[in-house]
Scaffold this active site. Structure first.
Site, PDB file in Angstrom:
ATOM      1  N   HIS A  98      -8.405   8.277   2.900  1.00 17.79           N
ATOM      2  CA  HIS A  98      -7.609   9.785   2.886  1.00 17.79           C
ATOM      3  C   HIS A  98      -8.624  10.805   2.776  1.00 17.79           C
ATOM      4  CE1 HIS A  98      -7.486   8.141  -1.132  1.00 17.79           C
ATOM      5  NE2 HIS A  98      -7.642   9.225  -1.720  1.00 17.79           N
ATOM      6  N   ASP A 158      -0.595  16.004  -2.734  1.00 14.86           N
ATOM      7  CA  ASP A 158      -1.086  15.260  -3.722  1.00 14.86           C
ATOM      8  C   ASP A 158       0.090  15.151  -4.851  1.00 14.86           C
ATOM      9  OD1 ASP A 158      -2.341  13.818  -5.986  1.00 14.86           O
ATOM     10  OD2 ASP A 158      -4.334  14.041  -4.613  1.00 14.86           O
ATOM     11  N   HIS A 190      -6.628   3.351   0.530  1.00 11.95           N
ATOM     12  CA  HIS A 190      -6.478   3.519   2.143  1.00 11.95           C
ATOM     13  C   HIS A 190      -7.131   4.973   2.194  1.00 11.95           C
ATOM     14  CE1 HIS A 190      -2.866   3.810   5.111  1.00 11.95           C
ATOM     15  NE2 HIS A 190      -3.550   4.820   5.287  1.00 11.95           N
ATOM     16  N   CYS A 249       0.708  -1.202  -0.244  1.00 12.19           N
ATOM     17  CA  CYS A 249       0.085   0.010   0.071  1.00 12.19           C
ATOM     18  C   CYS A 249       0.835   1.148  -0.213  1.00 12.19           C
ATOM     19  CB  CYS A 249      -0.897   0.074   1.416  1.00 12.19           C
ATOM     20  SG  CYS A 249      -1.912   1.568   1.582  1.00 12.19           S
ATOM     21  N   HIS A 276      -9.255  14.580   0.863  1.00 18.66           N
ATOM     22  CA  HIS A 276      -8.435  15.549  -0.119  1.00 18.66           C
ATOM     23  C   HIS A 276      -8.951  16.973   0.489  1.00 18.66           C
ATOM     24  CE1 HIS A 276      -7.780  13.042  -3.534  1.00 18.66           C
ATOM     25  NE2 HIS A 276      -8.892  12.381  -3.203  1.00 18.66           N
ATOM     26  N   HIS A 290      -3.823   1.605   8.449  1.00 16.57           N
ATOM     27  CA  HIS A 290      -4.519   1.105   7.253  1.00 16.57           C
ATOM     28  C   HIS A 290      -5.952   0.730   7.212  1.00 16.57           C
ATOM     29  CE1 HIS A 290      -4.756  -0.371   2.910  1.00 16.57           C
ATOM     30  NE2 HIS A 290      -5.718  -0.915   3.477  1.00 16.57           N
ATOM     31  N   ASN A 347     -13.508  10.216  -1.206  1.00 16.69           N
ATOM     32  CA  ASN A 347     -13.812   9.304  -2.149  1.00 16.69           C
ATOM     33  C   ASN A 347     -13.993   7.840  -1.584  1.00 16.69           C
ATOM     34  OD1 ASN A 347     -13.519  11.521  -4.086  1.00 16.69           O
ATOM     35  ND2 ASN A 347     -11.924  10.977  -4.917  1.00 16.69           N
ATOM     36  N   CYS A 395       0.596   3.379   3.118  1.00 17.16           N
ATOM     37  CA  CYS A 395       1.258   2.754   4.273  1.00 17.16           C
ATOM     38  C   CYS A 395       2.744   2.980   4.416  1.00 17.16           C
ATOM     39  CB  CYS A 395       0.921   1.333   4.529  1.00 17.16           C
ATOM     40  SG  CYS A 395      -0.788   1.036   4.771  1.00 17.16           S
TER      41      CYS A 395
HETATM   42 ZN    ZN Z   1      -2.484   1.461   3.506  1.00 19.15          ZN
END
Ligand code: ZN
Length: 122
Positions: free
Chosen positions: A98, A29, A96, A4, A100, A45, A85, A7
């Site tokens: 996140h 980003d 994973h 990942c 934005h 995670h 999303n 991670c």
């Molecule tokens: Zn991850």
């Protein structure tokens, strides 16, 4: 090492960490939709937001708020989109969790509709 990408970021020294605490970290980003586009990423995670504990989600949104304020101070953004999303069909690219933080600027009216929200290719 995990496959990942999110991670693995905290384990790399080369990646520019804009902020971190015990719960999450913030990076630029790598494919910014706008100047100053940043990601708040959980250190643990979770595949997407519905999989994460409430306290993690709450904390990460407080961090996202701080970076929304910084977007105005650092980049002169006149607005921000802050969002998540969840799932491939919602255009989640990295599985994973996140958030934005997407600064917005004047003169971007064509991107203001809901179809121009986070992660839609330019
Ligand atoms: Zn991850």
């Amino acid at each position: 090492m995990s496959e990942c990408v999110f991670c693995n970021i905290p384990k790399k020294t080369a990646e520019k960490m804009l902020y971190q605490d015990d719960v999450c970290y913030v990076v630029d980003d790598i494919n910014p939709i706008e100047r100053g586009h940043r990601l708040v990423i959980s250190k643990t995670h979770y595949e997407s937001m519905p999989n994460a504990p409430d306290e993690v989600v709450s904390h990460m949104f407080v961090v996202a708020k701080r970076f929304a304020i910084k977007a105005k101070e650092e980049f002169g953004a006149t607005g921000t989109n802050v969002g998540v999303n969840n799932g491939k069909d919602a255009n989640q690219i990295v599985m994973h969790m996140h958030i934005h933080v997407l600064p917005r600027y004047p003169g971007m009216a064509h991107r203001r509709s809901h179809t121009a929200f986070i992660g839609i290719p330019k």
